[in-house]
Design an enzyme around this catalytic site. Structure first.
Site, PDB file in Angstrom:
ATOM      1  N   SER A 111       0.821  -1.198   0.000  1.00  0.00           N
ATOM      2  CA  SER A 111       0.000   0.000   0.000  1.00  0.00           C
ATOM      3  C   SER A 111       0.864   1.260   0.000  1.00  0.00           C
ATOM      4  CB  SER A 111      -0.965  -0.030   1.188  1.00  0.00           C
ATOM      5  OG  SER A 111      -1.916   0.997   1.092  1.00  0.00           O
ATOM      6  N   ASP A 151      -5.696   2.366  -3.851  1.00  0.00           N
ATOM      7  CA  ASP A 151      -6.932   2.222  -3.084  1.00  0.00           C
ATOM      8  C   ASP A 151      -7.228   3.468  -2.245  1.00  0.00           C
ATOM      9  OD1 ASP A 151      -4.960   1.829  -1.178  1.00  0.00           O
ATOM     10  OD2 ASP A 151      -5.770  -0.034  -0.398  1.00  0.00           O
ATOM     11  N   ASP A 185      -2.344   6.541  -3.891  1.00  0.00           N
ATOM     12  CA  ASP A 185      -1.211   5.833  -3.320  1.00  0.00           C
ATOM     13  C   ASP A 185      -0.761   4.726  -4.285  1.00  0.00           C
ATOM     14  OD1 ASP A 185      -3.250   3.995  -2.933  1.00  0.00           O
ATOM     15  OD2 ASP A 185      -2.627   3.441  -0.921  1.00  0.00           O
ATOM     16  N   ASP A 224      -0.866   1.487  -4.650  1.00  0.00           N
ATOM     17  CA  ASP A 224      -1.758   0.431  -5.142  1.00  0.00           C
ATOM     18  C   ASP A 224      -3.154   0.964  -5.443  1.00  0.00           C
ATOM     19  OD1 ASP A 224      -2.358   0.708  -2.371  1.00  0.00           O
ATOM     20  OD2 ASP A 224      -3.240  -1.299  -2.337  1.00  0.00           O
TER      21      ASP A 224
END
Length: 573
Positions: free
Chosen positions: A142, A300, A296, A298
């Protein structure tokens, strides 16, 4: 085994040419690599890359995926036949970990659908549902720093695993002899046996088609946007999504468009950190942008910055962005029968007030979007309510439930539409937010994370939780204590106890007589203890003053003073 036995075991069984062997032999503190096994929680695993059972490496990945494979095997041939879809982000070793996951699954005779190029987390969630697989694996850490990587596991509903399923995987892992003993088939062998299928554009196109359902206004939209993926995975889908939604005045932060596992232009690839917007603000000033968007790595989480009343770009909080989205959504569809909004226990009461004004019910869950997804699934089964919107303070939003995790791609297109709506009325997003404050009250929130690493840090976090759990801070004006580990709330003036109808978790929430609150919880993915605060005032000045006073009172009671948290130290000045 103690850490020394584990170290000896690894040095005995690691292949001679394995790079981890040399790294381990030269490690200055090998105890940190072995003093515990990397925890598999309901969000999967996350840790620093390196050798040992306490780090992210090929061997700890193998063990975790083997735990999932055992779970699917126990479910039977149908679950195994549906297979598992796997995606990865841009981090160091992400592609290798993704292929390693497919190899372990193949060892059990379970088919993998593997994205050959990097993809965002919400697309992995979508792919699980679209392909009808039994599970999904996302290789990502993340928004963590570059030295981290991780693994998230998703169920057949496209949501991250809940505690029961995650606990099953943990039990399977605990029974395994050693993470070093696996001998999975090669990529070539998997392809020959039909146990590995590479996927890509078909899933992207299906996702983009579903994304159209989030658009409430059609046509070209006169909003000037600056976008940065912060070196991550979001660029292709966000660019395409914005264009298809009619946003053509789009400027890209070129220095941050290409994936970079070192995130070389930012100190942290986290849109919650205001420094992550530094380059985007420079671009925004050049083109006089209405809206700055940052995702960010990834994709999400979405961060949003807009100009304030002094003409300076300010980064909105996740609570503020969620309130703007919710208000717009309900204004466009104000007569939804049995509508439901879902948020977490650390999300602002701002959204609850807006929802109530439209006759929409608010439901709270524990922190983690998997619990929001669980509630959505419950509504699907029972038809008790209709899901309208879900969000959490940490920059996670979901508008349409074809994805069952927070989705920064959806959110980017949707908040752009909100900005376009208000611009047609001659208002900026900032002015729209001020209008919501005037209507519903001046809600202010904050979050301070104290980083406490290693064995000593874990002990300090335990001490913090014990201190607040055992010595109820009535002197702060607390009237209600919600202890989610005990599963009960205590009303201090009357001594009355009430059961909390949520899963048990090590979280404490304290409510004050004036409706202010604060919450304390150890992070499930990082070596941090998190402190959340929320207040409401009659003016901006009053709410800011109340927030600062509450923060100071709480931090004076904290039994440790870490040197590495400037926010924490600031509260004592």
């Amino acid at each position: 085994m103690n850490w020394k036995n584990k170290l000896e075991h690894w040095l005995t069984h690691l292949p001679p040419d394995d790079p981890l062997r040399k790294e381990l032999e030269n490690h200055l503190n090998p105890e940190e690599c072995f003093y515990k096994d990397l925890k598999f929680g309901t969000a999967g695993m996350r840790g620093i890359l390196g050798p040992g059972t306490n780090c992210m490496n090929v061997y700890t990945i193998r063990k975790a995926v083997a735990g999932l494979a055992e779970l699917l095997t126990e479910k039977g041939e149908e679950a195994m036949g549906k297979g598992v879809v796997i995606a990865h982000d841009c981090r160091h070793m992400s592609a290798e970990f993704a292929l390693e996951s497919a190899r372990i699954l193949g060892m059990y005779g379970i088919r993998s659908y593997l994205f050959k190029e990097l993809r965002p987390t919400p697309l992995l969630s979508f792919a699980v549902r679209y392909l009808g697989t039994s599970a999904g694996i996302m290789i990502t850490a993340s928004h963590n720093p570059p030295q981290y990587n991780g693994l998230k596991v998703y169920g057949e509903d496209g949501a991250q695993l809940l505690p029961e399923a995650a606990g099953h995987i943990v039990r399977e892992m605990d029974q395994m002899e050693s993470e070093l003993y696996f001998d999975p088939p090669t990529e070539k062998e998997l392809l020959q046996r039909g146990l590995l299928t590479y996927i890509g554009k078909q899933i992207d196109n299906a996702y983009l088609n579903a994304l159209a359902s989030t658009r409430l206004q059609k046509g070209q939209k006169d909003v000037t946007i600056v976008f940065t993926p912060l070196h991550g995975t979001a660029a292709p889908l966000v660019r395409k999504g914005l264009t298809e939604a009619g946003f053509f005045n789009l400027t890209l932060v070129k220095e941050q468009m290409h994936p970079d596992p070192d995130f070389s232009t930012v100190s942290s690839p986290n849109p919650e950190e205001h420094d992550a917007f530094k380059l985007a603000i420079q671009y925004g000033e050049k083109v006089d942008a209405d809206l700055l968007l940052a995702t960010d790595p990834d994709a999400d989480r979405l961060g949003v910055a807009v100009k304030n009343d002094e003409g300076q770009y300010t980064v909105l909080t996740g609570n503020q962005v969620g309130a703007l989205m919710l208000d717009y959504l309900l204004k466009q569809s104000p007569f939804v029968n049995k509508g439901a909004m879902i948020q977490t226990i650390v999300t602002s009461d701002f959204g609850r007030a807006i929802a109530a004004d439209f006759g929409v019910e608010t439901f709270e869950t524990l922190t983690g979007f998997k619990y929001i997804a669980e509630k959505i699934a419950h509504f699907e089964r029972t038809a008790e309510y209709q899901f309208l919107f879900g969000y959490e303070e940490s920059y996670g939003y979901l508008i349409r439930d074809f994805v069952r995790d927070k989705d920064a791609v959806q959110a980017a297109i949707f908040i752009a539409e909100v900005a376009a709506f208000f611009k047609r009325q001659g208002k900026s997003l900032y002015e729209a937010l001020m209008g919501l404050f005037e209507e519903y009250g001046y809600y202010q929130e904050s979050l301070t994370s104290i980083q406490l690493e290693g064995q000593e840090g874990a002990e300090q976090i335990r001490r913090i939780m014990d201190t607040f759990r055992q010595a109820l801070p009535a002197h702060m004006g607390v009237v209600m204590v919600e202890d989610y580990l005990k599963g009960e709330s205590l009303h201090l003036p009357s001594g009355e106890k009430t059961a909390i109808q949520l899963p048990k978790e090590n979280v404490l929430k304290f409510k004050l007589a004036d409706k202010s609150w604060f919450c304390i919880r150890p992070s499930g993915t990082e070596p941090k203890c998190k402190f959340y605060f929320g207040v409401k005032g009659g003016s901006m000045e009053e709410s800011v003053e109340k927030l600062r006073a509450l923060e100071a009172a709480v931090f004076r009671a904290v039994p440790v003073t870490p040197r590495n948290s400037s926010d924490f130290v600031e509260c004592f000045r």
